[in-house]
Design a protein around this motif. Structure first.
Motif, mmCIF file in Angstrom:
data_model
loop_
_atom_site.group_PDB
_atom_site.id
_atom_site.type_symbol
_atom_site.label_atom_id
_atom_site.label_comp_id
_atom_site.label_asym_id
_atom_site.label_seq_id
_atom_site.Cartn_x
_atom_site.Cartn_y
_atom_site.Cartn_z
ATOM 1 N N ASN A 1 -15.899 -38.177 -11.091
ATOM 2 C CA ASN A 1 -16.802 -38.289 -9.933
ATOM 3 C C ASN A 1 -16.549 -39.573 -9.151
ATOM 4 O O ASN A 1 -17.406 -39.994 -8.364
ATOM 5 N N GLN B 1 -16.799 -39.300 -5.389
ATOM 6 C CA GLN B 1 -18.114 -38.769 -5.029
ATOM 7 C C GLN B 1 -19.216 -39.809 -5.227
ATOM 8 O O GLN B 1 -20.059 -40.021 -4.349
ATOM 9 N N SER C 1 -25.054 -41.575 -9.784
ATOM 10 C CA SER C 1 -24.323 -40.737 -10.742
ATOM 11 C C SER C 1 -25.002 -39.383 -10.906
ATOM 12 O O SER C 1 -24.335 -38.336 -10.942
ATOM 13 N N SER D 1 -24.258 -37.232 -7.890
ATOM 14 C CA SER D 1 -22.886 -36.701 -7.897
ATOM 15 C C SER D 1 -22.746 -35.557 -8.889
ATOM 16 O O SER D 1 -22.069 -34.561 -8.629
ATOM 17 N N GLN D 2 -23.400 -35.669 -10.056
ATOM 18 C CA GLN D 2 -23.378 -34.565 -11.015
ATOM 19 C C GLN D 2 -23.940 -33.291 -10.393
ATOM 20 O O GLN D 2 -23.398 -32.203 -10.576
ATOM 21 N N VAL E 1 -21.511 -31.905 -7.331
ATOM 22 C CA VAL E 1 -20.206 -31.436 -7.831
ATOM 23 C C VAL E 1 -20.404 -30.208 -8.717
ATOM 24 O O VAL E 1 -19.683 -29.208 -8.594
ATOM 25 N N GLY F 1 -20.859 -34.648 -16.207
ATOM 26 C CA GLY F 1 -20.089 -34.928 -15.008
ATOM 27 C C GLY F 1 -19.976 -36.412 -14.718
ATOM 28 O O GLY F 1 -20.947 -37.158 -14.859
ATOM 29 N N GLY F 2 -18.771 -36.830 -14.334
ATOM 30 C CA GLY F 2 -18.545 -38.244 -14.049
ATOM 31 C C GLY F 2 -18.660 -39.126 -15.266
ATOM 32 O O GLY F 2 -18.849 -40.345 -15.146
#
Length: 311
Positions: free
Chosen positions: A49, A52, A79, A82-83, A86, A189-190
């Protein structure tokens, strides 16, 4: 559980670097992931990520500059954002791709937190550059807040955050339950939202977690039979970028450790992938790791491309 359980780690190439690039990139990524499902894999997916979360951080910071009443969003919130977006793009595109192939399978995204050690050495030597370029005056304000900044000559100053090691995946039971039910799960994610446990409460940390590191942790916790790391190159290479560059079709963990000692893997690119592979195989020696590119994954799972690492 349906099929052979695998954790898939997606790099920047799988998502692009802007919102528009991501819409195009996830279509290609969805086809590669659907190929894995058709080949009999039960997937749990994690992703990078970097671009992002940096974009979100910049946007929220600029919002604060224009509207003084707004509060800048901390890294943990960026964060989480972005999760969400995405995961949204991946799950909808993958669901459509699977349905187009006659496969009816639920795809879910889990907002995932990962605990870190507040005394991790990474907090004292942050390395991950994020956000916009700042003037010297803005950088001094960040330093007064207790944040780290670094100067890029001729461009300005940028914020730098820590990349601590993951300890526990907070939502692992939910991830496991959905995976056991045969769903495709997008999680961590990320690298996951880094949090510190304080008196049973979870407090967001100003940090990011290396996504390959959390992919290895996720594969261990799920007892996955395979860790699949999709990146921008079709193989792991020896002497990468030189006239003596040579693809490595297979590796053992002992060979990989020796290549690390030789300095064969670049710190910001291939090294975290190899370290995650070793950590996973040390805990699950019956498993295997496949490192390949998005474009070659269909051939890689047939043994025609990619690097396979075993214990």
């Amino acid at each position: 559980m349906n099929g052979k359980r695998a954790v898939v780690s997606l790099g920047h190439e799988a998502l692009g670097y802007t919102t528009l690039e991501q819409w195009d990139a996830v279509k290609i990524t969805a086809r590669a992931l659907a190929d894995l499902v058709e080949a009999g894999y039960q997937l749990t997916i994690t992703h990078s990520n970097g671009p992002q979360v940096s974009m979100i951080h910049k946007a929220m910071t600029e919002l604060r500059r224009v509207y003084i009443d707004y509060t800048p969003a901390p890294m943990c919130v960026c964060s989480a954002m972005s999760q969400g977006y995405v995961g949204y793009d991946i799950q909808n595109t993958l669901r459509a791709e699977l349905l187009g192939r006659g496969i009816s399978k639920a795809v879910s995204t889990i907002l995932t937190q990962v605990t870190v050690d507040p005394y991790d050495e990474a907090f004292y030597e942050p390395t991950k550059v994020i956000g916009r370029y700042m003037s010297k005056e803005d950088a001094e304000i960040e330093v007064k807040k207790g944040n780290f900044v670094m100067e890029e000559p001729g461009k300005g100053f940028r914020r730098v955050v820590a990349a601590p090691k993951p300890i526990d995946i907070v939502e692992i039971d939910a991830i496991r339950t959905l995976a056991d039910a045969g769903q495709v799960v997008i999680a961590c994610g990320g690298g996951g939202i880094p949090v510190i446990e304080q008196n049973h409460a979870l407090k967001g940390a100003s940090a990011v977690i290396e996504k390959d590191s959390i992919a290895g942790r996720l594969a261990i916790d799920l007892c996955a039979e395979r860790l699949i790391i999709l990146t921008g190159v079709p193989y792991v290479y020896q002497n990468y970028g030189t006239s003596e560059q040579e693809p490595l079709h297979t590796l053992t963990t002992a060979q990989a450790k020796e290549l690390i000692i030789q300095g064969q893997f670049e710190a910001g690119t291939m090294l975290p992938k190899i370290e995650a592979s070793i950590a996973y195989l040390d805990k699950n020696p019956a498993g295997s790791v496949l490192i390949a590119s998005i474009e070659t994954v269909a051939d890689a799972i047939k043994g025609k491309s990619g690097t396979v690492i075993t214990a």
